[in-house]
Design an enzyme around this catalytic site. Structure first.
Site, PDB file in Angstrom:
ATOM      1  N   CYS A 142      -2.788  -1.698 -10.235  1.00 18.92           N
ATOM      2  CA  CYS A 142      -2.993  -0.295  -9.852  1.00 18.92           C
ATOM      3  C   CYS A 142      -3.624   0.482 -11.005  1.00 18.92           C
ATOM      4  O   CYS A 142      -3.092   0.496 -12.110  1.00 18.92           O
ATOM      5  CB  CYS A 142      -1.669   0.339  -9.446  1.00 18.92           C
ATOM      6  SG  CYS A 142      -1.879   2.056  -8.971  1.00 18.92           S
ATOM      7  N   HIS A 180      -6.744  -9.433  -6.693  1.00 17.97           N
ATOM      8  CA  HIS A 180      -7.689  -8.485  -6.100  1.00 17.97           C
ATOM      9  C   HIS A 180      -9.005  -8.731  -6.842  1.00 17.97           C
ATOM     10  O   HIS A 180      -9.109  -8.464  -8.036  1.00 17.97           O
ATOM     11  CB  HIS A 180      -7.181  -7.053  -6.300  1.00 17.97           C
ATOM     12  CG  HIS A 180      -8.040  -6.012  -5.661  1.00 17.97           C
ATOM     13  ND1 HIS A 180      -7.693  -4.690  -5.632  1.00 17.97           N
ATOM     14  CD2 HIS A 180      -9.229  -6.091  -5.013  1.00 17.97           C
ATOM     15  CE1 HIS A 180      -8.647  -3.998  -5.002  1.00 17.97           C
ATOM     16  NE2 HIS A 180      -9.579  -4.827  -4.623  1.00 17.97           N
ATOM     17  N   GLY A 184      -9.092  -8.438  -1.222  1.00 17.57           N
ATOM     18  CA  GLY A 184     -10.178  -7.488  -1.437  1.00 17.57           C
ATOM     19  C   GLY A 184     -11.296  -7.633  -0.416  1.00 17.57           C
ATOM     20  O   GLY A 184     -11.988  -8.655  -0.403  1.00 17.57           O
ATOM     21  N   LYS A 206       0.553  -9.543  -8.925  1.00 14.37           N
ATOM     22  CA  LYS A 206      -0.695  -9.106  -8.270  1.00 14.37           C
ATOM     23  C   LYS A 206      -1.533  -8.403  -9.324  1.00 14.37           C
ATOM     24  O   LYS A 206      -1.035  -7.505 -10.008  1.00 14.37           O
ATOM     25  CB  LYS A 206      -0.386  -8.159  -7.107  1.00 14.37           C
ATOM     26  CG  LYS A 206      -1.630  -7.641  -6.385  1.00 14.37           C
ATOM     27  CD  LYS A 206      -1.247  -6.944  -5.080  1.00 14.37           C
ATOM     28  CE  LYS A 206      -2.443  -6.446  -4.297  1.00 14.37           C
ATOM     29  NZ  LYS A 206      -2.931  -5.142  -4.739  1.00 14.37           N
ATOM     30  N   MET A 210       0.848  -1.200   0.000  1.00 15.03           N
ATOM     31  CA  MET A 210       0.000   0.000   0.000  1.00 15.03           C
ATOM     32  C   MET A 210       0.879   1.244   0.000  1.00 15.03           C
ATOM     33  O   MET A 210       1.632   1.488   0.950  1.00 15.03           O
ATOM     34  CB  MET A 210      -0.942  -0.022   1.212  1.00 15.03           C
ATOM     35  CG  MET A 210      -2.046  -1.071   1.071  1.00 15.03           C
ATOM     36  SD  MET A 210      -3.168  -1.142   2.464  1.00 15.03           S
ATOM     37  CE  MET A 210      -2.231  -2.108   3.647  1.00 15.03           C
ATOM     38  N   GLY A 249      -5.433  -5.798   3.135  1.00 21.32           N
ATOM     39  CA  GLY A 249      -4.887  -4.453   2.976  1.00 21.32           C
ATOM     40  C   GLY A 249      -5.365  -3.502   4.053  1.00 21.32           C
ATOM     41  O   GLY A 249      -4.812  -3.444   5.148  1.00 21.32           O
TER      42      GLY A 249
HETATM   43  C1  LIG Z   1      -3.543   3.564   0.587  1.00 22.99           C
HETATM   44  C2  LIG Z   1      -3.494   2.395  -0.370  1.00 22.99           C
HETATM   45  C3  LIG Z   1      -2.402   2.239  -1.197  1.00 22.99           C
HETATM   46  C4  LIG Z   1      -2.319   1.146  -2.064  1.00 22.99           C
HETATM   47  N1  LIG Z   1      -1.179   0.971  -2.806  1.00 22.99           N
HETATM   48  C5  LIG Z   1      -1.023  -0.158  -3.537  1.00 22.99           C
HETATM   49  C6  LIG Z   1       0.217  -0.477  -4.156  1.00 22.99           C
HETATM   50  O1  LIG Z   1       1.212   0.253  -4.024  1.00 22.99           O
HETATM   51  N2  LIG Z   1       0.285  -1.627  -4.885  1.00 22.99           N
HETATM   52  C7  LIG Z   1      -0.788  -2.482  -5.025  1.00 22.99           C
HETATM   53  O2  LIG Z   1      -0.673  -3.515  -5.680  1.00 22.99           O
HETATM   54  N3  LIG Z   1      -1.954  -2.213  -4.425  1.00 22.99           N
HETATM   55  C8  LIG Z   1      -2.091  -1.097  -3.678  1.00 22.99           C
HETATM   56  N4  LIG Z   1      -3.252  -0.890  -2.993  1.00 22.99           N
HETATM   57  C9  LIG Z   1      -4.331  -1.899  -3.086  1.00 22.99           C
HETATM   58  C10 LIG Z   1      -4.176  -2.936  -1.976  1.00 22.99           C
HETATM   59  O3  LIG Z   1      -2.958  -3.640  -2.125  1.00 22.99           O
HETATM   60  C11 LIG Z   1      -5.333  -3.936  -2.008  1.00 22.99           C
HETATM   61  O4  LIG Z   1      -5.307  -4.626  -3.226  1.00 22.99           O
HETATM   62  C12 LIG Z   1      -6.702  -3.258  -1.851  1.00 22.99           C
HETATM   63  O5  LIG Z   1      -6.678  -2.291  -0.829  1.00 22.99           O
HETATM   64  C13 LIG Z   1      -7.796  -4.303  -1.572  1.00 22.99           C
HETATM   65  O6  LIG Z   1      -7.546  -5.006  -0.377  1.00 22.99           O
HETATM   66  P1  LIG Z   1      -8.299  -4.623   1.008  1.00 22.99           P
HETATM   67  O7  LIG Z   1      -9.778  -4.578   0.702  1.00 22.99           O
HETATM   68  O8  LIG Z   1      -7.933  -5.694   1.977  1.00 22.99           O
HETATM   69  O9  LIG Z   1      -7.822  -3.253   1.405  1.00 22.99           O
HETATM   70  C14 LIG Z   1      -3.367   0.205  -2.128  1.00 22.99           C
HETATM   71  C15 LIG Z   1      -4.462   0.366  -1.277  1.00 22.99           C
HETATM   72  C16 LIG Z   1      -4.534   1.440  -0.407  1.00 22.99           C
HETATM   73  C17 LIG Z   1      -5.712   1.561   0.531  1.00 22.99           C
END
Ligand SMILES: Cc1cc2nc3c(=O)[nH]c(=O)nc-3n(C[C@H](O)[C@H](O)[C@H](O)COP(=O)(O)O)c2cc1C
Length: 328
Positions: free
Chosen positions: A98, A170, A211, A137, A16, A232
């Protein structure tokens, strides 16, 4: 083969941006010894041409640890992978999920799902360069491409043409037009069934689901269908969620107590501020704000650790003082 000691993807904390820096990862590691930790996405160019030490340094305790790379040029990705190997990372993960406009402009992230041949070439070249786990990913689709077959063919092609065996999915589409990155984590519907089907179609692959997974029960349920779970936002915003992970999902070890955790965070912060004089207390403790989430005095903790006047002294003792203030 020393680099391949750590294999488990059973539980991991998502990459993240701006959140999973080394200070957060150290907190996460105090709470769970076994979950795999991911860095923020770092652009391959920053690693090849930038201050490597600044981007890549991590503590021994952080193993198992993966570097997430952003980029789409096989040559630079390969160089960055080699550097990650030399730094001792256990895994390099390529970001194909992303959706941010900036990332799209650079033709990487989720946009890469439109070019499976390019993704394969990059992964192959990265894997050939170093004895390190190279993983992916990605999303389940992009824009209007909603079919399961698209996902199946994407993963199938890569599995056939590269040595990549771990796919972190995701479980929602990325909409490249019209949604902000934040909306792209909330609006496209979650389709866990697609990821379960992927595991059925490719039982030999390591399929990790991501997710919206935010309780121990949900993790347990996912583990009945796939090989691992990546968490995440819940892991960042409410870090104490991690305290039970080792006990429930690994070796029945009981988690660290809050007193020991606070003491360890204080010692860590003190050491960091001593070792890196440019570092600011606020850059470390900002990751601690959610620690008492849901508890009556959480607000006092948050207020003290985000108060500019208190932070300006750069004294790590503020952590102990804030804890004393909420214990009374
Ligand atoms: C603040 C923030 C930054 C993120 N940055 C990235 C990143 O650098 N690379 C990536 O693959 N996903 C990034 N994500 C997505 C997360 O890795 C994850 O796939 C997404 O939040 C869904 O998972 P969750 O529902 O458990 O949060 C980011 C998410 C958040 C909230």
């Amino acid at each position: 083969m020393a680099h391949l000691t750590y294999h488990s993807h059973r539980l991991s904390i998502a990459p993240m941006l701006d959140w999973t820096d080394r200070h957060y990862r150290y907190l996460a590691r105090l709470l769970t010894k076994h979950a795999r930790l991911y860095t923020e996405m770092i652009h391959m160019g920053a690693i090849v041409y930038g201050n490597k030490e600044e981007f890549l340094r991590f503590k021994e305790e952080e193993h198992p640890i993966a570097l997430q790379l952003g980029g789409s040029g096989a040559q630079q990705l390969t160089k960055a992978t080699k550097i990650a190997y030399d730094f001792g990372f256990d895994e390099v993960n390529l970001n194909c999920g992303c959706p941010s406009p900036k990332v799209q402009k650079g033709s990487f992230g989720a946009a890469l799902m439109q070019d499976v041949g390019l993704v394969s070439d990059c992964l192959k070249s990265m894997q050939d360069s170093a004895d390190i786990d190279v993983t992916l990913k990605h999303r389940i689709g992009i824009d209007e491409e909603e079919s399961y077959e698209f996902l199946r063919d994407f993963v199938g092609y890569i599995a056939l043409n590269t040595q990549c065996k771990t796919f972190i999915v995701h479980a929602r589409n990325a909409w490249l037009k019209g949604l902000s990155p934040k909306e792209n984590r909330e609006i496209p519907p979650l389709k866990y069934a697609y990821v379960y089907q992927l595991k059925k179609d490719f039982p030999e692959l390591n399929i990790i689901i991501n997710g919206g997974i935010n309780t121990l029960e949900l993790i347990q349920k996912q583990l009945e269908n796939v090989d691992g779970v990546m968490v995440g936002r819940e892991a960042y915003q409410h870090p104490m969620f991690l305290q039970k992970w080792d006990q429930v999902f690994f070796e029945n070890e009981s988690g660290i107590t809050i007193e020991d955790l606070i003491q360890a965070l204080y010692e860590y912060t003190k050491q960091e501020l001593d070792n890196y004089p440019q570092l600011k207390l606020r850059n470390i403790v900002r990751h601690y704000l959610g620690l008492f989430h849901g508890q009556p005095r959480a607000k006092i903790w948050r207020q003290m650790l985000s108060n500019s006047d208190l932070l300006s002294s750069n004294r790590p003792e503020l952590i102990l003082e804030a804890y004393e203030a909420i214990k009374q």
